[in-house]
Design an enzyme around this catalytic site. Structure first.
Site, mmCIF file in Angstrom:
data_model
loop_
_atom_site.group_PDB
_atom_site.id
_atom_site.type_symbol
_atom_site.label_atom_id
_atom_site.label_comp_id
_atom_site.label_asym_id
_atom_site.label_seq_id
_atom_site.Cartn_x
_atom_site.Cartn_y
_atom_site.Cartn_z
ATOM 1 N N VAL A 129 0.869 -1.172 0.000
ATOM 2 C CA VAL A 129 0.000 0.000 0.000
ATOM 3 C C VAL A 129 0.906 1.222 0.000
ATOM 4 O O VAL A 129 2.090 1.119 0.346
ATOM 5 C CB VAL A 129 -0.912 -0.013 1.255
ATOM 6 C CG1 VAL A 129 -0.087 0.146 2.532
ATOM 7 C CG2 VAL A 129 -2.014 1.030 1.181
ATOM 8 N N HIS A 556 11.499 -7.377 10.426
ATOM 9 C CA HIS A 556 12.592 -6.437 10.198
ATOM 10 C C HIS A 556 13.660 -7.021 9.270
ATOM 11 O O HIS A 556 14.844 -6.990 9.590
ATOM 12 C CB HIS A 556 13.236 -6.039 11.535
ATOM 13 C CG HIS A 556 12.289 -5.439 12.513
ATOM 14 N ND1 HIS A 556 12.464 -5.539 13.879
ATOM 15 C CD2 HIS A 556 11.146 -4.735 12.334
ATOM 16 C CE1 HIS A 556 11.466 -4.920 14.496
ATOM 17 N NE2 HIS A 556 10.654 -4.430 13.578
ATOM 18 N N HIS A 599 13.662 -1.302 15.789
ATOM 19 C CA HIS A 599 12.641 -1.417 14.762
ATOM 20 C C HIS A 599 13.074 -0.495 13.623
ATOM 21 O O HIS A 599 13.513 0.631 13.850
ATOM 22 C CB HIS A 599 11.284 -1.028 15.331
ATOM 23 C CG HIS A 599 10.857 -1.923 16.461
ATOM 24 N ND1 HIS A 599 9.778 -2.766 16.378
ATOM 25 C CD2 HIS A 599 11.392 -2.111 17.700
ATOM 26 C CE1 HIS A 599 9.658 -3.439 17.516
ATOM 27 N NE2 HIS A 599 10.639 -3.061 18.331
#
Length: 618
Positions: A129, A556, A599
């Protein structure tokens, strides 16, 4: 997603939607709206920069490169815009309670069968997206350590372009930080250094407007066990325990991500055109010069739809992420010649490092039944902006010395094994050399430091208290490799989880630490009993067997187009330019030569900001 779905859904609610389609006559007469879903709108047109992928990094570049109205930019994104399903992206806790995993809104990647995880295939959801995975992740905003970023810089060539100070500047440029609400600050005893943050960037960061009792207890228990509360984890030392920031805009308590941060405010730029719902199927090269020149790309909505072409006057930039970027390079003739020849693909540049060095944060979660339901956090989207801003963000980055009673013993084992690992890999001599240097840096610099080998995450959701452990610097290395010439066929994803047994040992000790935490006050006072894995797991062998059956991705993946010298198996140089080409770059998490203990969102924003300056000659 057996074994991890209860906590992993926090970062895997992948949602797509339809997008508007507007016709563009030509580049010099754009309509006011920059986003289209009609592939013919770009067909045959020329732009200064063509960006492949409208994700976390791609939209940063779209914004910065189109700031000059005289520069034309096209972005091609495989997913749709998401505008029609906006609440599924901007409401923070929608990623918890309205997941679209394993639907059309999910790339639905899976790994190959993992030999060291009972031959399981792990689910690897990725955002498909506008905004990429920044639109669907768990909203954790955590930065890496100065130590590991400087290792990255040294491995890449040592010019300093990718030093901690450089990346920090990019991360701060992307951020507009705001402090916590007083009630949350007081309950969680949050302290912070505003000087470590940016104040005028496109991406909002703050703490959720509400919190829950187990979060406070997690922080206090971790602190009592280690004495390592970190009140400034964003300035180069991320070690310790803290409630991390979330990528939330405090003005409206909505998710802040690359689409609404970098793209939406400039949606009327007449020199920027974003095409959604179309996959780039290959890069076009002029090979008449010393280095291959990227002159454009082919793209299509599906294998059954018409193929289109868009031309690049200056550069093509790939920002597809750790899976799609090496896939696009390989499909376009850049990669290991043996792989390409075997598939009948004409070799443009023999770069054996493309798709190698895959690293991921492998993880799993333990669950606990709370004594009182009110301690289990929310169970659904409420419609109240502040209440729905709650997402999990309590973390503890623990050092090697906290995981093992005898740090020197485990460090010695890591250092001894580091000298041997690369030689055991079936890769080219150049890739092997680069891996050997990376392993030595891990063993001699990162593991002896305070950089955390394991992240501990405290979660409350779905009527349960859960605590997750995630390996930060895996010794195992995997790969991304295409298996056919079909651009719509998924590549083989092999993270090679636990190929190095020391990874399993490190993660095992993380879970033993979690159990110890759960049995210490004040956290234990809200826990009834452990539900997963339960008291049947006691010995080291028990723990390892459970981990093999339960572990999966922390979402990740990185390092598959590594920024290393070409002689070390590198794919891009310090300017992010693909070796053997004159104007093709890769800008995303695939370029970091080693995994980061964080992250990845913050790193990718910072990396893309630095990349934009490099491309523009700033």
């Amino acid at each position: 997603m057996k074994g991890i779905v209860s906590w992993a859904v926090v970062s895997a609610a992948l949602v797509l939607s339809a997008t508007e389609s507007l016709a563009f006559a030509n580049v010099s007469s754009f309509e006011k709206r920059t986003t289209t879903g009609n592939g013919w709108d770009l067909d045959g047109k020329s732009y200064d920069y063509v960006i492949v992928g409208g994700g976390t990094a791609g939209l940063v570049l779209a914004n910065r490169l189109s700031a000059n109205q005289g520069t034309t930019v096209a972005v091609i994104e495989a997913g749709n815009s998401g505008y029609d399903d906006n609440d599924k992206f901007v409401v923070p806790d929608a990623n918890l309670y309205n997941s679209a995993v394993n639907t059309q809104y999910d790339w639905q990647f899976h790994t190959s069968s993992q030999k060291h995880m009972n031959n399981r295939r792990a689910s690897w959801p990725r955002g498909k997206v506008l905004g990429g995975s920044s639109a669907v992740n768990g909203l954790y905003y955590v930065r890496p350590s100065e130590t590991e970023v400087n290792v990255w810089s040294k491995l890449a060539g040592g010019s300093g372009r990718w030093s901690w100070n450089s990346l920090l500047s990019g991360m701060k440029k992307s951020e507009h930080f705001r402090g916590p609400v007083k009630s949350v600050q007081n309950q969680l005893q949050i302290q912070y250094n505003a000087g470590s943050h940016g104040s005028n960037g496109p991406i909002g960061t703050t703490w959720p407007a509400v919190t829950y009792d187990p979060v406070e207890r997690f922080i206090k228990t971790a602190d009592s066990m280690s004495g390592a509360i970190n009140n400034d984890p964003y300035n180069g030392n991320n070690h310790g325990t803290y409630v991390a920031l979330s990528s939330i805009d405090k003005t409206n308590w909505q998710r802040s991500f690359s689409r609404n941060g970098y793209l939406d405010p400039i949606s009327k730029r007449s020199n920027l055109h974003v095409l959604t719902g179309h996959t780039v199927t290959g890069i076009i090269f002029d090979r008449s010069g010393k280095n291959a020149q990227a002159t454009g790309v082919h793209y299509a909505a599906s294998s059954n739809e018409a193929s289109h072409t868009v031309h690049a006057n200056k550069e093509v930039i790939i920002s597809g992420g750790a899976i799609n970027s090496p896939q696009i390079l390989q499909l376009s003739g850049i990669g290991d010649k043996n792989l390409l020849n075997g598939l009948g693909i004409d070799v443009v540049v023999d770069l054996p490092g493309v798709g190698e060095n895959l690293q991921d944060h492998v993880s799993a979660g333990m669950s606990f039944k709370p004594k009182n339901k009110k301690d289990a956090g929310p169970t659904s989207v409420t419609g109240d902006a502040k209440a729905d801003s709650y997402v999990n963000s309590a973390v503890s980055y623990t050092s090697l010395g906290k995981l093992f009673n005898n740090k020197d013993s485990i460090l010695g084992k890591i250092q001894a094994r580091a000298k041997q690992i690369a030689d055991s890999h079936n890769v080219s001599p150049a890739v092997k050399q680069g891996q050997s240097k990376a392993y030595n840096a891990l063993a001699d610099t990162i593991f002896p430091s305070k950089v955390s080998p394991v992240e501990i995450l405290g979660n409350v959701m779905f009527g349960s208290i859960s605590i997750q452990a995630a390996l930060q610097h895996p010794l195992s290395r995997g790969s991304i490799k295409i298996t056919s010439k079909d651009p719509f066929a998924y590549p083989k994803i092999n993270p090679n989880y636990f190929a190095e047994n020391l990874d399993l040992v490190l993660l095992r000790e993380g879970f033993k630490l979690i159990r110890e935490m759960s049995q210490q006050s004040p956290l234990k006072d809200v826990i009834d009993f452990e539900t997963v894995p339960g008291d049947k797991v006691q010995t080291n062998e028990d723990w390892e067997n459970w981990i093999r059956s339960a572990a999966g991705t922390e979402y990740h993946p990185s390092s598959t187009c590594a920024m290393l010298p070409r002689g070390d198996g590198g794919v891009v140089d310090e300017n992010l330019k693909v070796y053997g080409t004159s104007n093709l770059r890769v800008v995303d998490a695939s370029v970091t030569p080693i995994a980061m203990s964080c992250h990845l969102e913050s790193v990718v924003y910072g990396l893309a900001e630095v990349a934009a300056d490099i491309i523009l000659g700033n």
